[in-house]
Design a protein around this motif. Sequence first.
Motif, short mmCIF file in Angstrom:
data_model
loop_
_atom_site.label_atom_id
_atom_site.label_comp_id
_atom_site.label_asym_id
_atom_site.label_seq_id
_atom_site.Cartn_x
_atom_site.Cartn_y
_atom_site.Cartn_z
N ARG A 2 40.16 42.04 24.48
CA ARG A 2 40.47 43.28 23.80
C ARG A 2 41.97 43.37 23.68
NH1 ARG A 2 41.89 47.78 27.45
NH2 ARG A 2 41.74 49.12 25.62
N TYR A 22 32.77 37.68 32.22
CA TYR A 22 31.62 38.38 32.78
C TYR A 22 30.51 37.37 33.04
CZ TYR A 22 33.40 43.03 31.46
OH TYR A 22 34.14 44.19 31.35
N ASN A 37 17.81 39.19 32.58
CA ASN A 37 17.36 40.58 32.52
C ASN A 37 18.25 41.54 33.30
OD1 ASN A 37 15.06 40.28 30.81
ND2 ASN A 37 14.00 39.32 32.53
N GLN A 38 19.50 41.20 33.38
CA GLN A 38 20.46 42.07 34.05
C GLN A 38 21.61 42.40 33.10
OE1 GLN A 38 20.15 43.26 37.31
NE2 GLN A 38 18.12 42.31 37.19
N GLY A 39 22.43 43.36 33.50
CA GLY A 39 23.63 43.65 32.74
C GLY A 39 24.72 42.64 33.05
N LEU A 40 25.90 42.89 32.55
CA LEU A 40 27.02 41.98 32.76
C LEU A 40 27.84 42.45 33.97
CD1 LEU A 40 26.25 41.53 29.71
CD2 LEU A 40 28.65 40.89 29.39
N PHE A 46 33.16 40.05 22.53
CA PHE A 46 32.61 39.04 23.42
C PHE A 46 32.41 37.71 22.70
CE2 PHE A 46 31.53 41.19 27.35
CZ PHE A 46 31.63 42.53 26.99
N LYS A 99 39.65 39.46 35.46
CA LYS A 99 40.31 39.98 34.27
C LYS A 99 41.80 39.61 34.31
CE LYS A 99 41.51 44.41 36.38
NZ LYS A 99 41.46 45.89 36.29
N PHE A 119 30.20 35.06 29.90
CA PHE A 119 30.79 35.56 28.66
C PHE A 119 32.28 35.78 28.84
CE2 PHE A 119 27.04 36.45 26.14
CZ PHE A 119 26.04 36.56 27.09
N PHE A 172 38.80 38.83 29.78
CA PHE A 172 37.80 39.06 30.82
C PHE A 172 36.78 37.92 30.83
CE2 PHE A 172 39.07 43.51 31.12
CZ PHE A 172 39.51 43.79 29.84
N LEU A 228 31.50 41.95 35.95
CA LEU A 228 32.86 41.45 35.77
C LEU A 228 33.20 40.43 36.86
CD1 LEU A 228 35.56 41.78 34.20
CD2 LEU A 228 36.21 43.44 35.95
N GLU A 261 24.51 33.07 32.74
CA GLU A 261 25.22 33.00 31.48
C GLU A 261 26.57 33.69 31.65
OE1 GLU A 261 23.01 34.28 28.05
OE2 GLU A 261 24.33 33.12 26.71
N LYS A 289 38.25 48.13 21.11
CA LYS A 289 36.92 47.63 21.46
C LYS A 289 37.02 46.24 22.08
CE LYS A 289 35.52 45.36 17.19
NZ LYS A 289 34.50 45.29 16.12
N VAL A 290 36.02 45.90 22.85
CA VAL A 290 35.95 44.59 23.49
C VAL A 290 35.11 43.67 22.62
CG1 VAL A 290 35.21 43.33 25.54
CG2 VAL A 290 36.16 45.64 25.76
N GLN A 295 26.18 37.09 33.55
CA GLN A 295 24.92 37.80 33.35
C GLN A 295 23.77 36.98 33.89
OE1 GLN A 295 23.55 38.44 29.28
NE2 GLN A 295 22.75 40.45 29.83
#
Lengths: 114, 112
Positions: free
Chosen positions: A94, A36, A41-44, A104, A49, A90, A34, A46, A88, A101-102, A38
Motif C-alpha cells: 500500500r 500475510y 478456510n481461515q483469514g489472513l 495483494f 511488515k 500473500f 506486508f 500478518l 498460502e 487501499k492494500v 493463510q
Amino acid sequence: AQSVTQLGSHVSVSEGALVLLRCNYSSSVPPYLFWYVQYPNQGLQLLLKYTTGATLVKGINGFEAEFKKSETSFHLTKPSAHMSDAAEYFCAVRRSGGYQKVTFGTGTKLQVIP
Amino acid sequence: KAGVTQTPRYLIKTRGQQVTLSCSPISGHRSVSWYQQTPGQGLQFLFEYFSETQRNKGNFPGRFSGRQFSNSRSEMNVSTLELGDSALYLCASRRTERTEAFFGQGTRLTVV
C-alpha cells in the motif's frame, strides 16, 4: 498505481530446507509492504511488515523479509522449513499516506515435504 | 483482545436473493475493509470504511454495497446474487488508516 507480483504460485521445499518466496512490487511513492499467511478456510494473518527504517524485517514463526528498493523486491525467507509452514502466503503493498487501499499479490502456496 | 469477528461463517443462498454479511472489528479499530477471495481472481478489494465514511472503493458492480455504524461494526450487502458471487468474503480492521490490517476468518458464501 501500485501492484504486486509473486513469482511462483506453488513452491515445494523439504522439511528443514530454506524457504524463499518472491515478491516484487511497483509503487509510485514509498510503499508499505506486508506478508500475510493463510491457512485453509481461515483469514489472513500478518507475518511481518515494512513501513520505514530497517530494511530487514523480522516476523513471527521465524520468517523475515528484506526490502530492497533498488530491486523493488520484498522476498520472504525462513532458514528451515517446518511442516506447519505449509499454507498460502500473500505479499501486499500500500502506498504511504492516509486512506490507501492494500493491493495483494496472487499468493504462493507453500508445500513442505517431509 | 478479541479479533475481527465475521458472521456468519458459512452461507448458502439462491441466485437472485440478497445477502448481508457482518463484521465486528477489533476494539478501538476505526477502519474496516472488505475483500472477495476466489480461486480465479485471488483477493480483490471491495471497499473500506473509516469512521462511517467510505474512503476507498474497488471495481465491483453496484450490487455490492456496505456501511459502517458508529460503533465501527460494518455490514456488506450483495443484492441479486449471481453464481459468480460465490467466494470467501474477508473483513479486515485497522486502528487507523496508516496501520496494518487484521483479518477475520471470513464468510464462505455459496450461491446455488
